[in-house]
Design a protein around this motif. Structure first.
Motif, PDB file in Angstrom:
ATOM      1  N   ALA A 607       0.836  -1.210   0.000  1.00 49.54           N
ATOM      2  CA  ALA A 607       0.000   0.000   0.000  1.00 49.54           C
ATOM      3  C   ALA A 607       0.869   1.259   0.000  1.00 49.54           C
ATOM      4  O   ALA A 607       0.534   2.258  -0.661  1.00 49.54           O
ATOM      5  N   ILE A 608       1.985   1.226   0.710  1.00 50.70           N
ATOM      6  CA  ILE A 608       2.889   2.394   0.729  1.00 50.70           C
ATOM      7  C   ILE A 608       3.439   2.649  -0.664  1.00 50.70           C
ATOM      8  O   ILE A 608       3.507   3.796  -1.123  1.00 50.70           O
ATOM      9  N   ARG A 609       3.852   1.569  -1.355  1.00 55.45           N
ATOM     10  CA  ARG A 609       4.369   1.759  -2.718  1.00 55.45           C
ATOM     11  C   ARG A 609       3.281   2.306  -3.638  1.00 55.45           C
ATOM     12  O   ARG A 609       3.543   3.189  -4.465  1.00 55.45           O
ATOM     13  N   ALA A 640      -5.839  -3.804   6.541  1.00 58.39           N
ATOM     14  CA  ALA A 640      -4.652  -4.235   7.289  1.00 58.39           C
ATOM     15  C   ALA A 640      -4.454  -3.460   8.582  1.00 58.39           C
ATOM     16  O   ALA A 640      -3.970  -4.016   9.584  1.00 58.39           O
ATOM     17  N   LEU A 641      -4.843  -2.178   8.600  1.00 57.38           N
ATOM     18  CA  LEU A 641      -4.494  -1.308   9.727  1.00 57.38           C
ATOM     19  C   LEU A 641      -5.681  -0.739  10.480  1.00 57.38           C
ATOM     20  O   LEU A 641      -5.518  -0.162  11.553  1.00 57.38           O
ATOM     21  N   ARG A 647      -1.831   5.895   8.012  1.00 53.51           N
ATOM     22  CA  ARG A 647      -1.733   5.549   6.604  1.00 53.51           C
ATOM     23  C   ARG A 647      -3.073   5.740   5.897  1.00 53.51           C
ATOM     24  O   ARG A 647      -3.121   6.167   4.743  1.00 53.51           O
ATOM     25  N   VAL A 648      -4.155   5.441   6.589  1.00 50.25           N
ATOM     26  CA  VAL A 648      -5.495   5.659   6.027  1.00 50.25           C
ATOM     27  C   VAL A 648      -5.730   7.148   5.795  1.00 50.25           C
ATOM     28  O   VAL A 648      -6.303   7.558   4.776  1.00 50.25           O
ATOM     29  N   ALA A 649      -5.259   7.971   6.735  1.00 49.86           N
ATOM     30  CA  ALA A 649      -5.392   9.429   6.567  1.00 49.86           C
ATOM     31  C   ALA A 649      -4.616   9.905   5.339  1.00 49.86           C
ATOM     32  O   ALA A 649      -5.117  10.721   4.551  1.00 49.86           O
ATOM     33  N   LEU A 650      -3.415   9.379   5.149  1.00 48.14           N
ATOM     34  CA  LEU A 650      -2.609   9.782   3.991  1.00 48.14           C
ATOM     35  C   LEU A 650      -3.272   9.364   2.681  1.00 48.14           C
ATOM     36  O   LEU A 650      -3.313  10.130   1.708  1.00 48.14           O
ATOM     37  N   LEU A 679      -7.979  14.857   7.964  1.00 46.85           N
ATOM     38  CA  LEU A 679      -7.736  15.781   9.066  1.00 46.85           C
ATOM     39  C   LEU A 679      -8.252  15.215  10.382  1.00 46.85           C
ATOM     40  O   LEU A 679      -7.564  15.269  11.416  1.00 46.85           O
ATOM     41  N   SER A 680      -9.459  14.645  10.368  1.00 47.56           N
ATOM     42  CA  SER A 680     -10.066  14.127  11.588  1.00 47.56           C
ATOM     43  C   SER A 680      -9.220  12.997  12.188  1.00 47.56           C
ATOM     44  O   SER A 680      -9.001  12.946  13.404  1.00 47.56           O
ATOM     45  N   ILE A 681      -8.752  12.083  11.324  1.00 50.70           N
ATOM     46  CA  ILE A 681      -7.941  10.953  11.820  1.00 50.70           C
ATOM     47  C   ILE A 681      -6.654  11.459  12.471  1.00 50.70           C
ATOM     48  O   ILE A 681      -6.298  11.057  13.593  1.00 50.70           O
TER      49      ILE A 681
END
Length: 786
Positions: A607-609, A640-641, A647-650, A679-681
């Motif tokens: 997911a990061i890639r 996964a998280l 990471r979900v926010a990003l 922003l909320s996360i």
């Protein structure tokens, strides 16, 4: 004694600080004979004012040049005598044996070398006299004091100094003047000065020059070898012999010491130099119980407590080092002299050895640099002895100190954090003892936060180690730095911890690569250092470090290892910031292939890639593919998280930005939804003042501005800028971009608000809100608009 500057002068005295005593003596004789004299030491307020000197020299009828070896090495002196020579007004007076430049040899000089004072006075006045002699009555000497000094250059009757004066002594003029002023201030606290510093820094040379330069101030100057009790006691006994004390032949050592101390207590005008003293222990028995004279202590140990006022001696300044090399070798290679000064760390002892070698072998400074780079161990052998005994003593007295020092030779020489060394000596008392031992032998300089080791000492120790020992110590130093370098250098809150370790990280990595040890750790530390630099906005530096990290990782683990994917991903992140999108995409696609094969298609690393590929494609303008990657990354990360991970926010934020760039009505509404979710996360995770929060406010502001909600967009940009300016360097790209966005919005927003304000009816409560906003816009305009 100072004269009215506007008054016409008969003589200007041109001299160097090394010959100040002579200059004052000459000026006094001329003044007593009725001449009007200008002398820097008497007539200029404070410090050397070269412009004032040149003006005074130009206005005086004649210039007296005080010839000495130091005089002809000074560029300032040359400017003064050449101006007088040009108008035929130069009166040379030689006070020390010296080589006179060919250009000046036709000018007859007055020679005062080794002449009795009365004869020297007569010869001086005869040389300057242009009218019949007037009666001369000798004034008290020195000026303004009841007790007369001796004739300059005349040593006291009791003078025991082990070495002749160094004709090549360079620099330290201000330190010598300060030392002289302190010792003659009349304050008892200043009458004992401890000259401290590392071996080779020139402590003894400074004390030696003081003895000769200010010899006429004293009736007795006695040098004592203070490193060992036996030699110190013997030199005290020799002083008893010289003073013809009744106890001089006593076999009772304490009795002799007490007798000398008693004589010093009841007599004045003396100077004792305790050379190379170790520490305070047992020192009191040698100190007189009065303040009738002066004492200099030279020591590697800076801790002299209440015994003496401290006078730390550092390396020469770069300008002093260069001047010494050029004068000592008679070479015209200023750039090479500067480079050699850097290599030798401006250490006087090393510079002296280098200059002697250059002179003896008749080579250039450039040639010596080449030899030093090829044969440093052999050329630095004479320097090694300066520290050998201290290192040997530490081996038995404090092994912990020696261990720390050996680790420090693989770090940068300056600003080594004490907290870093605590990794090896976690007990505070053990660490304190080790650092105190290193200070006592003059092997380190310290502050309450850092220690520093001279780069030449580092080099000598490293080159004296067997290669196995080098490899072991370098490995230990690398792991020590890596263990303390923050694991998340991208987080601005970790930057204060990264900053003091950054240069040491690069240094231990350099040694690891050179010795081919601990390469996996070196690759990881390189990557962390690169991420830190990149996130701070030092993009080129970050890119270069992460490129090296990737290459090192490939060397260690091969091209398809999961660690290679991590290094490639980190490098791509900075390449995106640099606008090198195609290269970033190549690295990210490689990282994606490695991780999908090694970890599976639904791993969070995948997911990061995908997320970073989405960012790069967005910057390239491929919005369709970018959105696909971003949505796939969000799907993987939510599974996964969980829904509330950073990471979900990003991922959400990236989707919002892609939709914003599509500029369609429905897309803007969805973009705002994704941006607000991000922003909320992160508000829950980081609080309101994190850099990530500023990024979210910035992105929300962009969407609001495109929707036409300019006032709320302005407020969001303001929140982003406040966070950036309080957390990031002022030149950071994020801060600059947000300022640019605010400036662009300002050009649109102010006219709209002014029109709306003009349309309001009298008494409308909205007018106060608009007035405040207009005032805010006006106050920020000068900082935002060019």
């Amino acid at each position: 004694m100072a004269h009215d500057p506007a008054e016409s002068k008969d003589f200007f005295i041109s001299y160097t600080s090394a010959d100040r005593g002579w200059a004052e003596w000459i000026a006094w004789q001329l003044d007593a004979a009725g001449y009007k004299v200008v002398l820097q030491a008497w007539d200029f307020a404070a410090g050397t004012n070269f412009i004032s000197q040149m003006k005074a020299a130009a206005e005086a009828k004649r210039t007296i040049a005080v010839y000495s070896p130091a005089y002809f090495k000074s560029k300032f002196s040359e400017a003064e005598w050449s101006a007088a020579f040009a108008k035929g007004a130069l009166v040379p007076v030689r006070v020390q044996p010296c080589d006179i430049p060919d250009f000046l040899r036709p000018v007859v000089y007055t020679d005062l070398v080794e002449m009795p004072e009365a004869a020297a006075r007569e010869r001086l006045l005869r040389a300057v006299r242009q009218t019949p002699a007037r009666p001369v009555t000798a004034p008290p000497y020195p000026p303004g004091q009841a007790k007369a000094k001796r004739f300059p250059g005349q040593l006291p009757a009791i003078f025991a100094v082990p070495l002749p004066r160094n004709p090549n002594f360079t620099g330290r003029d201000q330190m010598l003047e300060d030392l002289h002023q302190k010792l003659n201030s009349g304050r008892s606290a200043a009458l004992i000065q401890a000259i401290s510093g590392m071996g080779g820094v020139g402590k003894t040379s400074l004390a030696l020059e003081y003895c000769y330069r200010f010899a006429s101030d004293y009736d007795l100057i006695w040098w004592l070898r203070a490193e060992q009790c036996a030699t110190l006691a013997a030199d005290y006994a020799n002083l008893a012999q010289r003073l013809e004390l009744p106890e001089k032949n006593s076999t009772n050592q304490p009795q002799i010491i007490a007798a000398v101390r008693d004589w010093l207590t009841h007599n004045s005008g003396w100077l004792l130099v305790f050379d190379n003293a170790v520490d305070v222990k047992g020192f009191d028995e040698y100190l007189p119980h009065s303040t009738t004279g002066n004492i200099l202590i030279t020591s590697r140990n800076p801790a002299w407590g209440n015994v003496a006022a401290p006078l730390p001696v550092q390396q020469l300044t770069r300008a002093e080092s260069v001047r010494f090399l050029l004068q000592r070798t008679n070479r015209d290679e200023p750039e090479a002299a500067d480079k050699l000064s850097v290599l030798l760390g401006d250490l006087p002892l090393a510079l002296t050895h280098a200059a002697s070698y250059i002179e003896a072998k008749d080579i250039s400074i450039t040639d010596y640099i080449s030899r030093l780079q090829s044969y440093s161990k052999k050329l630095l052998e004479p320097i090694k002895g300066t520290w050998a005994l201290s290192l040997e003593n530490l081996r038995s007295e404090c092994p912990n100190a020696l261990r720390l020092l050996f680790l420090c030779v693989f770090l940068t020489p300056d600003h080594i954090p004490r907290t870093l060394l605590r990794a090896k000596l976690p007990d505070d008392l053990d660490l304190d003892d080790a650092i105190e031992a290193l200070r006592r032998y003059g092997l380190v300089e310290t502050t309450q936060t850092f220690i520093s080791v001279h780069r030449l000492l580092q080099k000598v120790i490293r080159e004296d180690l067997e290669q196995d020992a080098q490899r072991a110590l370098a490995t230990e130093a690398l792991k020590m730095v890596k263990g303390q370098f923050p694991e998340q250098p991208e987080d601005f809150r970790q930057w204060p911890a990264c900053a003091p370790l950054f240069s040491h990280a690069l240094e231990v990595i350099k040694h690891a690569e050179s010795l081919q040890i601990a390469l996996p750790e070196a690759a990881a530390l390189l990557s962390s250092a690169g991420v830190y630099q990149g996130k701070r906005g030092q993009l080129e530096s970050g890119r270069d470090l992460m490129t090296r990290s990737l290459e090192l990782e490939e060397q260690v683990n091969g091209p398809d290892h999961p660690n290679v994917a991590i290094r490639a991903n980190n490098l791509a992140d900075t390449l995106i910031a640099l606008g090198q999108f195609d290269l970033a995409i190549q690295h990210l696609q490689r990282a994606l292939r490695i991780d999908e094969s090694a970890r599976g298609p639904d791993h969070s690393f995948v997911a990061i890639r995908l997320f970073n590929l989405g960012r790069a494609l967005l910057r390239k303008g491929d919005l369709k593919t970018s959105l696909e990657y971003a949505k796939r990354a969000l799907e993987i990360d939510e599974k996964a998280l969980g829904p509330c991970h950073h990471r979900v926010a990003l991922d959400s934020d990236l989707i919002g930005i892609v939709l914003y760039h599509r500029e369609e009505k429905d897309d803007l509404a969805n973009a705002l939804t994704y941006a607000r979710r991000a922003l909320s996360i992160d508000l829950e995770l980081f609080g309101p003042n994190h850099v990530e929060i500023a990024t979210h406010w910035n992105n929300i502001a962009m969407i609001l501005a495109l929707q036409g909600d300019l006032i709320n967009a302005w407020n969001c940009y303001r929140k982003a800028l406040e966070i950036y300016t309080s957390t990031l360097p002022p030149d950071h790209p994020y801060t600059q971009i947000t300022r640019k966005n605010l400036a662009e919005l300002l050009t649109y927003l102010r006219p709209l608000i002014m029109r709306e304000h003009a349309s309001l009816k009298s008494g409308d409560p909205k007018a106060d809100v608009l007035n405040r906003l207009i005032a805010e816009l006006d106050s920020l305009a000068p900082t935002l608009l060019p």
